[in-house]
Design a protein around this motif. Structure first.
Motif, PDB file in Angstrom:
ATOM      1  N   TYR A  32      -2.627  14.345   0.397  1.00 37.30           N
ATOM      2  CA  TYR A  32      -2.126  14.630   1.747  1.00 37.30           C
ATOM      3  C   TYR A  32      -0.640  14.974   1.640  1.00 37.30           C
ATOM      4  CZ  TYR A  32      -2.442  14.293   6.879  1.00 37.30           C
ATOM      5  OH  TYR A  32      -2.450  14.545   8.222  1.00 37.30           O
ATOM      6  N   TYR A  33       0.229  14.292   2.375  1.00 36.91           N
ATOM      7  CA  TYR A  33       1.646  14.618   2.301  1.00 36.91           C
ATOM      8  C   TYR A  33       2.356  13.945   1.133  1.00 36.91           C
ATOM      9  CZ  TYR A  33       1.509  16.994   6.793  1.00 36.91           C
ATOM     10  OH  TYR A  33       1.229  17.866   7.817  1.00 36.91           O
ATOM     11  N   GLY A  34       1.639  13.105   0.388  1.00 40.12           N
ATOM     12  CA  GLY A  34       2.240  12.438  -0.755  1.00 40.12           C
ATOM     13  C   GLY A  34       1.909  10.960  -0.766  1.00 40.12           C
ATOM     14  N   THR A  35       2.353  10.277  -1.803  1.00 42.09           N
ATOM     15  CA  THR A  35       2.128   8.841  -1.958  1.00 42.09           C
ATOM     16  C   THR A  35       3.119   8.066  -1.109  1.00 42.09           C
ATOM     17  OG1 THR A  35       1.286   9.084  -4.211  1.00 42.09           O
ATOM     18  CG2 THR A  35       2.168   6.920  -3.600  1.00 42.09           C
ATOM     19  N   GLY A  36       2.590   7.214  -0.250  1.00 37.49           N
ATOM     20  CA  GLY A  36       3.437   6.338   0.551  1.00 37.49           C
ATOM     21  C   GLY A  36       3.625   5.009  -0.161  1.00 37.49           C
ATOM     22  N   THR A  37       4.833   4.762  -0.644  1.00 39.12           N
ATOM     23  CA  THR A  37       5.166   3.489  -1.282  1.00 39.12           C
ATOM     24  C   THR A  37       5.667   2.532  -0.212  1.00 39.12           C
ATOM     25  OG1 THR A  37       5.711   4.525  -3.397  1.00 39.12           O
ATOM     26  CG2 THR A  37       6.710   2.373  -2.934  1.00 39.12           C
ATOM     27  N   TYR A  38       5.052   1.374  -0.130  1.00 40.71           N
ATOM     28  CA  TYR A  38       5.395   0.410   0.920  1.00 40.71           C
ATOM     29  C   TYR A  38       6.279  -0.703   0.378  1.00 40.71           C
ATOM     30  CZ  TYR A  38       1.898   2.676   3.835  1.00 40.71           C
ATOM     31  OH  TYR A  38       1.195   3.597   4.562  1.00 40.71           O
ATOM     32  N   ILE A  39       7.183  -1.151   1.230  1.00 34.54           N
ATOM     33  CA  ILE A  39       8.077  -2.270   0.939  1.00 34.54           C
ATOM     34  C   ILE A  39       7.783  -3.344   1.978  1.00 34.54           C
ATOM     35  CG2 ILE A  39      10.473  -3.038   0.795  1.00 34.54           C
ATOM     36  CD1 ILE A  39      11.156   0.006   0.291  1.00 34.54           C
ATOM     37  N   VAL A  40       7.450  -4.540   1.513  1.00 29.99           N
ATOM     38  CA  VAL A  40       7.086  -5.635   2.412  1.00 29.99           C
ATOM     39  C   VAL A  40       8.122  -6.744   2.288  1.00 29.99           C
ATOM     40  CG1 VAL A  40       5.335  -7.352   2.990  1.00 29.99           C
ATOM     41  CG2 VAL A  40       4.640  -5.080   2.218  1.00 29.99           C
ATOM     42  N   GLY A  41       8.613  -7.203   3.433  1.00 37.13           N
ATOM     43  CA  GLY A  41       9.567  -8.302   3.459  1.00 37.13           C
ATOM     44  C   GLY A  41      11.001  -7.829   3.569  1.00 37.13           C
ATOM     45  N   ASN A  42      11.894  -8.800   3.537  1.00 33.66           N
ATOM     46  CA  ASN A  42      13.326  -8.532   3.613  1.00 33.66           C
ATOM     47  C   ASN A  42      14.051  -9.482   2.658  1.00 33.66           C
ATOM     48  OD1 ASN A  42      13.631  -6.665   6.180  1.00 33.66           O
ATOM     49  ND2 ASN A  42      12.195  -8.289   6.745  1.00 33.66           N
ATOM     50  N   GLY A  43      15.030  -8.933   1.963  1.00 35.44           N
ATOM     51  CA  GLY A  43      15.776  -9.761   1.015  1.00 35.44           C
ATOM     52  C   GLY A  43      15.120  -9.773  -0.341  1.00 35.44           C
ATOM     53  N   ALA A  44      14.087 -10.586  -0.499  1.00 37.90           N
ATOM     54  CA  ALA A  44      13.246 -10.580  -1.693  1.00 37.90           C
ATOM     55  C   ALA A  44      11.924  -9.949  -1.294  1.00 37.90           C
ATOM     56  CB  ALA A  44      13.034 -11.991  -2.225  1.00 37.90           C
ATOM     57  N   GLY A 170      -6.975   7.454   6.802  1.00 41.23           N
ATOM     58  CA  GLY A 170      -7.229   7.968   8.140  1.00 41.23           C
ATOM     59  C   GLY A 170      -7.448   9.460   8.195  1.00 41.23           C
ATOM     60  N   TRP A 171      -6.966  10.198   7.208  1.00 40.60           N
ATOM     61  CA  TRP A 171      -7.009  11.664   7.267  1.00 40.60           C
ATOM     62  C   TRP A 171      -8.210  12.239   6.540  1.00 40.60           C
ATOM     63  CZ3 TRP A 171      -6.462  15.034   2.989  1.00 40.60           C
ATOM     64  CH2 TRP A 171      -6.253  14.400   1.777  1.00 40.60           C
ATOM     65  N   SER A 172      -8.882  11.462   5.704  1.00 45.24           N
ATOM     66  CA  SER A 172      -9.965  11.996   4.885  1.00 45.24           C
ATOM     67  C   SER A 172     -10.792  10.843   4.330  1.00 45.24           C
ATOM     68  CB  SER A 172      -9.389  12.817   3.721  1.00 45.24           C
ATOM     69  OG  SER A 172     -10.402  13.251   2.838  1.00 45.24           O
ATOM     70  N   THR A 173     -12.028  11.155   3.925  1.00 41.09           N
ATOM     71  CA  THR A 173     -12.787  10.181   3.154  1.00 41.09           C
ATOM     72  C   THR A 173     -12.327  10.238   1.702  1.00 41.09           C
ATOM     73  OG1 THR A 173     -14.528  11.809   2.772  1.00 41.09           O
ATOM     74  CG2 THR A 173     -14.804  10.318   4.648  1.00 41.09           C
ATOM     75  N   THR A 174     -12.486   9.138   0.999  1.00 39.41           N
ATOM     76  CA  THR A 174     -12.039   9.082  -0.383  1.00 39.41           C
ATOM     77  C   THR A 174     -13.071   9.692  -1.319  1.00 39.41           C
ATOM     78  OG1 THR A 174     -11.075   7.608  -2.047  1.00 39.41           O
ATOM     79  CG2 THR A 174     -13.033   6.811  -0.908  1.00 39.41           C
TER      80      THR A 174
END
Length: 293
Positions: A32-44, A170-174
């Motif tokens: 799709y538009y690329g790999t979405g890298t997620y960041i969870v939390g704050n600080g650590a 959400g945009w396609s089946t795998t």
């Protein structure tokens, strides 16, 4: 791709409290538009699916985390567009790589990014129900084989969210590509998610899914309909996968034809294991009892 979306490559996007995303510039027919890298939390923080080994993307992740500490790098599965950046990110931050088990196959699938990351070497393999935590976040591993045998989703308890990797998009089946991709496992993993109560999904490719149970039910129905189509074509005497794809996927983007063929194969393998079809030299036929049904 949707015309009303403008990718913000290299920028940090606040998706929800405690969840940020950095988008890699690796758009394509299967990313799709690329790999979405997620960041969870704050600080650590935890980083989920660091993405391709692209220096600009790794720099963007580090810039988004200036003044913070990465404690965990989590990986859903080891396709090239998900895991390779774990190595340079660990080198830069000292974070622990945790998540799916290593898996290296010579996959004859259709997509350039579907090869397996041979350099992935986690510090700790997570299994279903295992938990990692920081000061303001708790993440549970949810085993979801199907797209790959080592695929994990990650449940963010405080956010009532599920990071779904390539299992639900959400945009396609795998794509489910044998020999490692398994349609029966994929269907069971979708059914498993229906038993959970997360209110929102964050796929690695595409926008958040804010009505996940409805989407998952739709995906199960879609796959069952594909199986019915295949059985109907076999009854007509269609024997070869390319001919099935041409009949089943009218108007499909030519770049996706190979992926469609792999998913058709996955359905046929599942039907074969259930004793409904047989294959000889690339020709598929219904078994006698199925042909009479």
């Amino acid at each position: 791709m949707a015309d009303d979306f403008t990718p913000r490559y290299g920028e940090v996007e606040q998706m929800a409290p405690g969840i940020r995303r950095v988008l890699a510039r690796n758009a394509g027919a299967f990313t799709y538009y690329g790999t979405g890298t997620y960041i969870v939390g704050n600080g650590a923080v935890a980083v989920i699916d660091p993405g391709p080994d692209d220096a600009d993307h790794v720099h963007a992740i580090r810039a988004a985390l200036e003044g913070e500490r990465v404690s965990h790098i989590l990986v859903t599965h080891t396709h090239y567009d998900h895991s390779p950046a774990a190595v340079p990110l660990k080198a830069a931050t000292g974070a622990e790589i945790v998540g799916c088990a290593p898996l290296v196959l010579d996959d004859n699938g259709p997509r350039a990014d579907a090869g397996f990351d041979r350099d992935y070497s986690p510090d700790r393999v997570l299994t279903d129900g295992d938990v990692v935590a920081g000061s303001d976040w708790t993440i549970e591993a949810v085993a979801t084989p199907g797209h790959t045998s080592n695929h994990l989703c990650f449940a963010y308890r405080e956010g009532e969210a599920l990071f779904t990797g390539d299992h639900v998009m959400g945009w396609s089946t795998t794509v489910v590509s044998p020999p490692d991709g398994d349609m029966a496992d994929y269907m069971r993993s979708l059914e498993k998610l229906l038993e959970r109560d997360e209110r929102i999904y964050y796929p690695t490719h595409g926008a958040p899914v804010d009505n996940p149970r409805r989407l998952v039910r739709g995906m199960l129905t879609h796959r069952k309909q594909r199986e019915y189509q295949i059985v109907a074509l076999l009854k007509e005497g269609v024997k070869h996968i390319p001919d099935m794809v041409a009949r089943m996927y009218v108007g499909l983007d030519p770049r996706l034809t190979g992926g469609a063929g792999r998913s058709v194969l996955a359905h046929l393998v599942d039907l074969k294991e259930r004793g409904q079809v047989r294959e000889t030299d690339g020709e598929w036929r219904l078994c006698a009892t199925s042909a009479r049904d």
